[in-house]
Write a protein that holds these residues in place. Structure first.
Motif, short mmCIF file in Angstrom:
data_model
loop_
_atom_site.label_atom_id
_atom_site.label_comp_id
_atom_site.label_asym_id
_atom_site.label_seq_id
_atom_site.Cartn_x
_atom_site.Cartn_y
_atom_site.Cartn_z
N TYR B 8 36.56 21.30 4.58
CA TYR B 8 36.39 19.97 3.76
C TYR B 8 38.09 19.41 3.37
CZ TYR B 8 33.07 24.04 2.75
OH TYR B 8 32.07 25.11 2.46
N LEU B 9 37.00 18.96 2.99
CA LEU B 9 38.41 17.74 2.26
C LEU B 9 38.26 17.59 1.20
CD1 LEU B 9 37.21 13.76 3.33
CD2 LEU B 9 39.46 14.95 4.46
N LYS B 10 39.42 17.23 0.81
CA LYS B 10 40.17 17.84 -0.83
C LYS B 10 38.62 17.01 -1.78
CE LYS B 10 44.60 19.19 -1.02
NZ LYS B 10 46.06 19.67 -1.31
N SER B 11 38.31 15.73 -0.94
CA SER B 11 37.15 14.70 -2.25
C SER B 11 36.33 15.95 -1.54
CB SER B 11 38.21 13.27 -1.50
OG SER B 11 37.44 13.88 -0.20
N HIS B 12 36.01 16.63 -1.23
CA HIS B 12 34.81 18.04 -2.00
C HIS B 12 33.59 17.30 -0.33
CE1 HIS B 12 36.94 19.59 -4.65
NE2 HIS B 12 36.35 18.17 -5.64
N GLU B 13 33.86 16.79 1.31
CA GLU B 13 32.99 16.66 1.64
C GLU B 13 33.34 17.71 2.48
OE1 GLU B 13 35.34 13.94 0.20
OE2 GLU B 13 33.86 12.81 -0.16
N TRP B 14 32.52 17.94 2.97
CA TRP B 14 32.38 19.31 3.92
C TRP B 14 31.85 18.72 5.50
CZ3 TRP B 14 27.63 19.30 6.81
CH2 TRP B 14 26.49 19.71 6.20
N ALA B 22 29.49 16.33 18.15
CA ALA B 22 28.70 16.60 16.36
C ALA B 22 29.10 17.10 15.87
CB ALA B 22 27.22 16.54 17.85
N PHE B 23 29.17 16.19 14.87
CA PHE B 23 29.44 16.90 13.52
C PHE B 23 28.76 16.54 11.98
CE2 PHE B 23 33.05 17.11 15.50
CZ PHE B 23 33.99 18.44 15.42
N ALA B 24 28.12 17.72 10.96
CA ALA B 24 27.20 17.49 10.01
C ALA B 24 28.81 17.37 9.18
CB ALA B 24 25.97 18.21 10.33
N VAL B 25 27.60 16.01 8.02
CA VAL B 25 28.35 15.61 7.73
C VAL B 25 27.66 15.76 5.68
CG1 VAL B 25 30.02 14.15 6.21
CG2 VAL B 25 30.89 14.92 8.35
N GLY B 26 28.29 16.90 5.06
CA GLY B 26 27.54 16.80 3.12
C GLY B 26 28.34 17.06 1.85
N LEU B 27 28.44 16.96 1.23
CA LEU B 27 29.37 17.17 0.08
C LEU B 27 28.65 18.92 -1.26
CD1 LEU B 27 30.65 15.53 -1.44
CD2 LEU B 27 28.63 14.61 -2.94
N SER B 28 29.99 19.23 -0.51
CA SER B 28 30.59 20.48 -1.48
C SER B 28 28.95 21.00 -2.52
CB SER B 28 31.79 20.90 -1.41
OG SER B 28 31.87 20.68 -3.21
N SER B 29 28.99 21.99 -2.34
CA SER B 29 28.04 22.55 -4.01
C SER B 29 28.58 22.03 -5.41
CB SER B 29 27.40 24.01 -3.89
OG SER B 29 27.94 24.84 -3.77
N GLU B 97 19.88 21.33 3.79
CA GLU B 97 18.88 20.50 4.46
C GLU B 97 19.77 19.14 3.62
OE1 GLU B 97 15.42 20.38 4.56
OE2 GLU B 97 16.12 21.94 6.02
N GLY B 98 20.93 19.34 2.83
CA GLY B 98 21.25 18.73 2.06
C GLY B 98 22.66 17.45 2.70
N TRP B 99 22.82 17.90 4.21
CA TRP B 99 23.32 17.09 5.09
C TRP B 99 23.16 15.95 4.91
CZ3 TRP B 99 21.94 13.55 8.66
CH2 TRP B 99 20.33 13.92 9.22
N LEU B 100 24.01 15.08 4.82
CA LEU B 100 24.16 13.59 4.80
C LEU B 100 24.27 12.36 5.85
CD1 LEU B 100 26.72 13.12 1.65
CD2 LEU B 100 24.11 13.21 1.61
N ILE B 101 25.49 13.03 6.81
CA ILE B 101 25.62 12.18 8.01
C ILE B 101 25.49 13.31 9.04
CG2 ILE B 101 25.83 10.05 6.74
CD1 ILE B 101 28.91 10.36 7.57
N LYS B 102 25.42 12.43 10.20
CA LYS B 102 25.58 12.84 11.16
C LYS B 102 26.17 11.71 11.89
CE LYS B 102 22.03 16.57 11.51
NZ LYS B 102 21.81 17.85 12.26
N ILE B 103 27.32 12.84 13.00
CA ILE B 103 28.44 11.77 13.22
C ILE B 103 29.23 12.16 15.12
CG2 ILE B 103 29.23 10.70 10.89
CD1 ILE B 103 31.99 12.69 12.18
#
Lengths: 393, 129
Positions: B8-14, B22-29, B97-103
């Motif tokens: 996680y980042l302190k700005s709440h992205e995971w 390859a990584f999936a990126v999303g936002l914490s609950s 399901e709620g991932w936002l981007i893959k990088i």
């Protein structure tokens, strides 16, 4: 500074309210189901709002009417017993110190309800003006009288069920009445800030407010926080001080009459009545450079307060309020028109824009460096026929 | 709710590792709950590249817009259009399901600098607003 709590603070926490600092008060911005659901519940059922954080000033005495005629833009002489009217506290430049509602429950007692964020400023302003009048008693009753709003098509039936004595005010906008609910004397006005044609605001002795709140929740009224209070007023194109009144994003004072709603709160009919701001407001009747207009975003995304608005490619003003609001889809025509179970969302706003472009004009709004298509509209909510309102899409 | 696999980042992205780069990126609950109803999202295009900490998109609730920050430097290889079209997915399933981007990460070692689940939990309990 320590935040203040209203008398219903515990009720909000119990209902799952998310508490935020609003103008120095700990108030619920939303409850568990969120802003969108609260907005929708108000439009189809009934929304329940605590608004005790607003300032409530009682004005009595033989000089009360003369005093109010001098410090408010609407003419207090034209307010009959049993009614309320919209009014403003203007400054000498014709800008708004605040907007307010004046209630006249009895012949000799008037109640002025003002915005929480301006209450202290308003009080000082009124106190200062009152010094020039004899027989004016000005009293801050905000602590002893709680205020809750019940708004929406089902609110009348819920309230009627609770009456122990008295009847609801006659079904006219801004009509007032007094009833007894749960043993308490409750003053009721058909007023509100949601655009709902069926709307009530209740003035309740502070100690009885919690019980009546709970009774209304049990009847099915949905607690609504400040978040949906804002989206509801925005959808109805109702102004908010600090956005449509006050200073614009360039730091200039917004003339009161730039806001179309203000004409319901300004009465110039008696040429002999002098009031603070009159000369400047009379000048505004000759024409104003920029007007507050409802807009809808037709492109992708949403726009918020402060965003620049362009007309024919040139800067034309700013959005003063804007966000995404939910709505119920409707079906049928004319009197057979009704709300469905389907919902949608749309981005809308209010803009302070050059008075040239009128409803139907295409404009653009700058969002994060990009220009998004939008349109000036007559209104975003059709609330004329009642009891149910419809989104104008 | 905190996903134990994610960092996680302190700005709440995971970010979650799917493969070497390859990584999936999303936002914490936590962040999704704090935002309230999400009504609009602006996500980058496939092929865009960002440095770690750069703004790659925006998530908007009724009340406010919040920038989304890259947990790792890299190239966008996939965008969750279904989530952008129906942000409710984020609330229902923020870590799958709620991932936002893959990088495709250009510096995969940056993953190790992120807060692990335990550190993020501690951050939420002590510092987060």
């Amino acid at each position: 500074m320590k935040l203040k709590r209203t008398v219903l603070y515990d009720c909000h926490v119990e209902c799952g309210g998310r508490i935020v600092d609003f103008a120095g008060w700990e108030m619920p911005v939303q409850y568990a189901t969120g802003i969108l659901q609260e907005h929708l519940a108000t439009r189809k059922g009934a929304g329940l709002f605590e608004v005790s954080h607003m300032g409530r000033f009682e004005i009595r005495g033989g000089g009360a009417e003369a005093f109010l005629r001098d410090c408010l833009t609407h003419d207090a002489r034209h307010l009959p017993v049993g009614f309320a009217h919209y009014t403003l506290l203007a400054n000498e430049r014709g800008g708004a110190i605040d907007d307010a509602f004046l209630y006249r429950f009895t012949a000799d007692t008037r109640l002025l309800v003002v915005n929480a964020s301006n209450a202290e400023k308003d009080w000082s302003h009124l106190k200062e003006l009152a010094g020039a009048f004899s027989e004016v008693e000005l009293k801050d009753v905000s602590g002893e009288v709680a205020m809750i709003a019940l708004q929406g098509p089902c609110s009348e039936a819920m309230l009627a069920d609770l009456l122990e004595e008295g009847c609801l005010p006659e079904p006219k906008r801004n009509a007032l009445g007094q009833v007894r609910i749960a043993g308490a004397e409750v003053k009721i006005g058909r007023t509100g800030y949601t655009g709902e044609p069926v709307c009530f605001e209740l003035f309740i002795p502070a100690e009885s407010a919690g019980g009546i709140w709970t009774l209304l929740v049990e009847k099915g009224a949905r607690p609504v926080g400040l978040g949906a209070r804002d989206t509801l007023r925005l959808e109805a194109s109702l102004p908010l001080y600090g956005h449509e009144y006050g200073t614009d994003p360039a730091g200039e004072e917004i003339p009161i009459l730039a806001c179309p709603t203000a004409k319901f709160g300004v009465d110039l009919s008696d040429p002999d009545r002098r009031f603070v701001g009159r000369e400047a407001i009379e000048k505004q009747t000759q024409g104003i450079e920029k007007m507050i207009r409802p807009v809808r975003v037709t492109g992708k995304g949403l726009a918020r307060a402060g965003a620049a608005v362009f007309y024919e490619g040139k800067p034309a003003g700013w959005l003063t309020s804007g966000t995404m609001v939910p709505y119920w889809e409707a079906e049928g025509e004319g009197t057979g028109r009704k709300l469905t179970e389907r919902t949608g969302q749309r981005a809308i706003g209010l803009a302070l824009v050059d008075s040239g472009p009128v409803a139907g004009a295409a404009v653009e709004i700058e969002v994060r460096g990009r220009r998004v298509a939008a349109e000036i509209v007559k209104k975003n909510l059709d609330n004329r026929s009642g009891p149910v309102t419809f989104a104008v899409l | 709710m905190i996903d134990q696999e994610a960092r996680y980042l302190k700005s709440h992205e995971w970010a979650k590792k799917e493969d070497d780069e390859a990584f999936a990126v999303g936002l914490s609950s936590y962040a999704i709950d704090q935002l309230g109803d999400i009504v609009f999202m602006e996500l980058p295009k496939k092929g865009d590249t960002f440095e770690q900490g750069a703004v790659f998109g925006v998530v908007e609730s009724v009340k406010a817009a919040s920038d989304l920050y890259m947990p790792l430097s890299g190239e966008i290889v996939e965008v969750n259009q279904a989530a952008a079209d129906n942000p409710d997915v984020l609330k229902d399933d923020p870590y799958e399901e709620g991932w936002l981007i893959k990088i495709r990460a250009s510096k995969p070692a940056e993953f190790d600098e992120l807060l692990d689940a335990k550190e993020y939990k501690h951050f939420l309990e002590t510092e987060a607003e």
